[in-house]
Design a protein around this motif. Sequence first.
Motif, PDB file in Angstrom:
ATOM      1  N   TRP A   1       9.170  19.957   8.889  1.00  0.00           N
ATOM      2  CA  TRP A   1       8.753  18.890   8.227  1.00  0.00           C
ATOM      3  C   TRP A   1       7.539  18.247   7.599  1.00  0.00           C
ATOM      4  O   TRP A   1       7.832  17.139   6.778  1.00  0.00           O
TER       5      TRP A   1
ATOM      6  N   VAL B   1       9.860   9.700   2.295  1.00  0.00           N
ATOM      7  CA  VAL B   1       9.718  11.421   3.775  1.00  0.00           C
ATOM      8  C   VAL B   1      10.248  10.463   4.365  1.00  0.00           C
ATOM      9  O   VAL B   1      10.653  11.200   5.605  1.00  0.00           O
TER      10      VAL B   1
ATOM     11  N   LEU C   1      13.203  11.468   6.994  1.00  0.00           N
ATOM     12  CA  LEU C   1      12.641  12.054   8.515  1.00  0.00           C
ATOM     13  C   LEU C   1      12.960  11.702   9.537  1.00  0.00           C
ATOM     14  O   LEU C   1      13.874  12.166  10.475  1.00  0.00           O
TER      15      LEU C   1
ATOM     16  N   LEU D   1      11.176  18.934   0.343  1.00  0.00           N
ATOM     17  CA  LEU D   1      12.617  18.142   0.730  1.00  0.00           C
ATOM     18  C   LEU D   1      13.752  18.873   1.284  1.00  0.00           C
ATOM     19  O   LEU D   1      14.590  18.616   2.227  1.00  0.00           O
TER      20      LEU D   1
ATOM     21  N   VAL E   1       0.631  -1.286  -0.181  1.00  0.00           N
ATOM     22  CA  VAL E   1      -0.308   0.001  -0.254  1.00  0.00           C
ATOM     23  C   VAL E   1       0.788   1.248   0.057  1.00  0.00           C
ATOM     24  O   VAL E   1       0.607   2.172  -0.168  1.00  0.00           O
TER      25      VAL E   1
ATOM     26  N   SER F   1       6.625  18.282   3.602  1.00  0.00           N
ATOM     27  CA  SER F   1       6.838  16.871   3.104  1.00  0.00           C
ATOM     28  C   SER F   1       6.082  15.969   3.675  1.00  0.00           C
ATOM     29  O   SER F   1       5.620  14.955   2.693  1.00  0.00           O
ATOM     30  N   LEU F   2       5.865  15.769   4.930  1.00  0.00           N
ATOM     31  CA  LEU F   2       5.051  14.971   5.316  1.00  0.00           C
ATOM     32  C   LEU F   2       3.803  14.556   5.270  1.00  0.00           C
ATOM     33  O   LEU F   2       3.413  13.524   4.457  1.00  0.00           O
TER      34      LEU F   2
ATOM     35  N   LEU G   1      -1.090  10.851  -0.075  1.00  0.00           N
ATOM     36  CA  LEU G   1      -1.020  10.376  -1.043  1.00  0.00           C
ATOM     37  C   LEU G   1      -0.858   8.426  -0.593  1.00  0.00           C
ATOM     38  O   LEU G   1      -2.098   7.799  -1.514  1.00  0.00           O
ATOM     39  N   LEU G   2      -0.477   8.622   0.720  1.00  0.00           N
ATOM     40  CA  LEU G   2      -0.648   7.075   1.039  1.00  0.00           C
ATOM     41  C   LEU G   2      -1.750   6.891   1.654  1.00  0.00           C
ATOM     42  O   LEU G   2      -2.704   5.814   0.931  1.00  0.00           O
TER      43      LEU G   2
ATOM     44  N   ALA H   1       2.618  13.281   1.970  1.00  0.00           N
ATOM     45  CA  ALA H   1       2.983  12.179   1.753  1.00  0.00           C
ATOM     46  C   ALA H   1       2.306  11.348   2.053  1.00  0.00           C
ATOM     47  O   ALA H   1       2.032   9.998   1.796  1.00  0.00           O
ATOM     48  N   GLY H   2       1.879  11.388   2.995  1.00  0.00           N
ATOM     49  CA  GLY H   2       0.301  10.591   4.039  1.00  0.00           C
ATOM     50  C   GLY H   2      -0.955  10.794   3.655  1.00  0.00           C
ATOM     51  O   GLY H   2      -1.548  10.052   3.207  1.00  0.00           O
TER      52      GLY H   2
ATOM     53  N   PRO I   1       3.471   4.011  -0.893  1.00  0.00           N
ATOM     54  CA  PRO I   1       3.658   5.163  -1.758  1.00  0.00           C
ATOM     55  C   PRO I   1       5.410   4.774  -1.542  1.00  0.00           C
ATOM     56  O   PRO I   1       5.971   5.092  -0.641  1.00  0.00           O
TER      57      PRO I   1
ATOM     58  N   PHE J   1      13.502  19.918   4.609  1.00  0.00           N
ATOM     59  CA  PHE J   1      13.492  18.982   6.124  1.00  0.00           C
ATOM     60  C   PHE J   1      13.786  19.132   7.494  1.00  0.00           C
ATOM     61  O   PHE J   1      12.519  18.848   8.777  1.00  0.00           O
TER      62      PHE J   1
ATOM     63  N   CYS K   1       6.172   8.312   0.815  1.00  0.00           N
ATOM     64  CA  CYS K   1       6.007   8.390   1.838  1.00  0.00           C
ATOM     65  C   CYS K   1       7.115   7.553   2.288  1.00  0.00           C
ATOM     66  O   CYS K   1       7.068   8.154   3.410  1.00  0.00           O
TER      67      CYS K   1
ATOM     68  N   ILE L   1       5.499  17.458  -2.345  1.00  0.00           N
ATOM     69  CA  ILE L   1       7.211  16.216  -1.477  1.00  0.00           C
ATOM     70  C   ILE L   1       8.058  16.871  -1.911  1.00  0.00           C
ATOM     71  O   ILE L   1       9.301  17.157  -1.275  1.00  0.00           O
ATOM     72  N   TYR L   2       8.172  17.329  -3.023  1.00  0.00           N
ATOM     73  CA  TYR L   2      10.376  17.913  -3.940  1.00  0.00           C
ATOM     74  C   TYR L   2      10.047  18.842  -3.087  1.00  0.00           C
ATOM     75  O   TYR L   2      11.662  18.757  -2.500  1.00  0.00           O
TER      76      TYR L   2
END
Lengths: 318, 270
Positions: free
Chosen positions: B235, A154, A158, B228, A146, B238-239, B245-246, B242-243, A148, B231, A151, B224-225
Motif C-alpha cells: 500500500w 488513493v 485503499l 496502484l 488543499v 502509492s500512498l 503531494l498533499l 500521494a501524501g 489533490p 495496492f 491523494c 502513484i500510478y
Amino acid sequence: MIDRAGRPAAARAVKRLVEAAGLLLGVVAVSFLLFSVLPGDPARTILGPNASVEAVENLRRTLGTDRPLPEQFATYLGRLARLDLGRSIIDGRSVGAELTGRFRVSATLGLLAGLMAAGVSYAINLGVFLWPRLTPLYHLTRLGVVTPTYCSGVLAALLFGVLFPLVPLGGYGSADTAWALWLLPAAVAALYPAALMTGVLRQRIREAAASSFVRAAAATGAGPMRLFHATLLPVVAVSWLSVWVNQLSLIFVAAFVLEVIFTIPGVGLLLIRTVQDKDLPMLQGIILVNASFFIGLSSLSETLFDWLDPRRSVDASA
Amino acid sequence: MRRPDPRLWLPVALFAAAPFALMAAGEARDPFLVDTARAYLAPGPDQPFGTDALGRDLLARTLYAAGLSLKVVAQSVVLSLVLALLLGGAAGYAAGRPLDRVIGWTISLLYTVPFIFVVVAILTVLQPGLERAYVVIGCIGWAAPARLVRATVIELRGTRYVLAQRAFGFSPTQILTTTLLPRSLLPAVLSLAYFVPELIGIEVGLSFFGLGAPPPTPTLGRLIYDGLSEFQTAWWLSLTPAGVLLAMTASVLACTHLMLRGHVAPAPTP
C-alpha cells in the motif's frame, strides 16, 4: 428583454452561438494541426524509430498524411461533418463508437460529482445560516481545497477497496455494477469543487445579507428558512451556478484520474492506453468530444444565465 | 509608485529554492540505488517510506520526484508570467482592435477546453520529456494572468500620467515597459500564485498518464500510478507519494496566503 446596448436577448443568444461555433472551429483546427504541422511525423511517431521507411510510407498513405495540407484539412472537416471520427490505428475500432460509451461513463461520474458538490455547498451554507454554531463545519471544508484528487483518490481506494472492501477495484464497468458504487468515486471527485463552492456561496451570501433589502425582508418577520430561500438564494444563485459550470471541467479531469485509480472504463482509462499506444486518431477524438462538450455547456449556460439574471447584461455593457 | 511589501517576495524565493532543496535531499539518499535484497520493505526506521519492487528507497524517490515536479512547475510559471505580460499587455494596449480580439479569442479557447488534454496531445506528438513539459504547460497557463494584465493596462491607459507620457511622444513600447507592465506585474504574480496548485496537478497528471520523464527517473504521477497495481500487497507505494503531494499543495497554498497577506494587509497609499 433588451440589454443596455439595445440588443434583444435573442440576438445575444445568437451571438453566443456564433462565438461557440468559432471556438469549436478553433479546436478542430488545433487538433488537426497538432497532428500534421508539429515537428515529428505522425506515422513515425506511431511506429517508433525502428520501423522501416516502407512501413512508415504505407501508414502515411493509410492516414492520408502524404496529401497536401489543405486537402487533408478538407477531408478531415468532411469526415467530422458526417460525425466520423476515424478509426483507431491500433485495432481499427471506430473512434466514435468507442468514445460514446466511454464518455457516457465519464459524464455520469462527472455530473454525479457535480451534483454532489452543488448539494453539499447548498446544505452547508443553509446549515450555517440556520444554526451559526455549525460554522466550524464550514472551516472543515477548506481541507477539500488543499487535497489533490490523487491523494484523496488513493486514500479512498485503499480504505474502501482494500481495507474495508466496499467497492470492487477493477470490477466497475460490467453492466451489473450497482449504481451505489458510483457514489464513492463521485464523492472523491466532488471534494475539491464542493469545498470551493461552499466558500464562494458563503461569501456571496454574506455580501447579500448585508444589503438593506435583506434587512427589510427580515424586518417583515420572515423566518431564516424563508429569508435564505426566497430572499438570499435568488440573488446569489446565478453567480453560484456559473462557478459550478466553471468547476465542471476540473471535476471531469478529476473523474478521469479516479477512473484510473478505481479502474472504471471511462475516458481517463482510455487516455492512458491511447498515450501508451500513441493512438493519434483516438486522441484527436478524445480532445474533440471533450472540447465540444465544454464549449456547448459554456455557451448554453451563459445564454441561460443571461436570461435568468438581467443584471449580467447591464454589467457586460457598462 | 507604491512598492509592494518586500515580505511578499519571500514565498516566491522559497518556491524557487524548494525544487533544488528537495532534489538534493532525494539524491542524498540515492533514488536510483537498486538492491533486490531489500525489495518491498514496509515503512520502518531504516526506510521511512518503504522500498519498491527493486528495493529502491521510496523516500529518496519521492523527494526527488517532488523536487522535479516543482522545478517543472516553477519553470512553467516563469514562462506563463512572461507570456501573460507580453500578450496581456499587447491586448490591453490594443483594446478593441483586431490584435486584442485574436488574443481574447485564444484566451477563451484556453478557458473552455480543459487544458490537460491539449498538453497531453502536444506531448504525445512531440515525444514526452520534462524539458518539453514546462514549455507546453507554460504556453497554456498564461490565460488567467493575461486577462488581469489586460484589465490593468486598460485601466491605467486612461490615467493622466500615461496621457502625459503620450503627449511627450513616448512610443507604446516605452509606455508599456516603463509604466504599464511594471504595475501589472503584481496582479499577474498573485493570480499565478493561485494557479500553482492547479499547475502541480497538471504536471503530476502528465506523468500519471504516462507523459513524464522516462524511467528510471521518478516522477510523482508515475510513482502513484505504478503503486496502484500493487495496492493489495504494498500500500505504501502509492500512498506515500500521494501524501507528499498533499504536503506540497498545502504548503504552496499556505505560501499564497502569506503573499496575499503581505500584499493586502498594509493600507494602500495613493
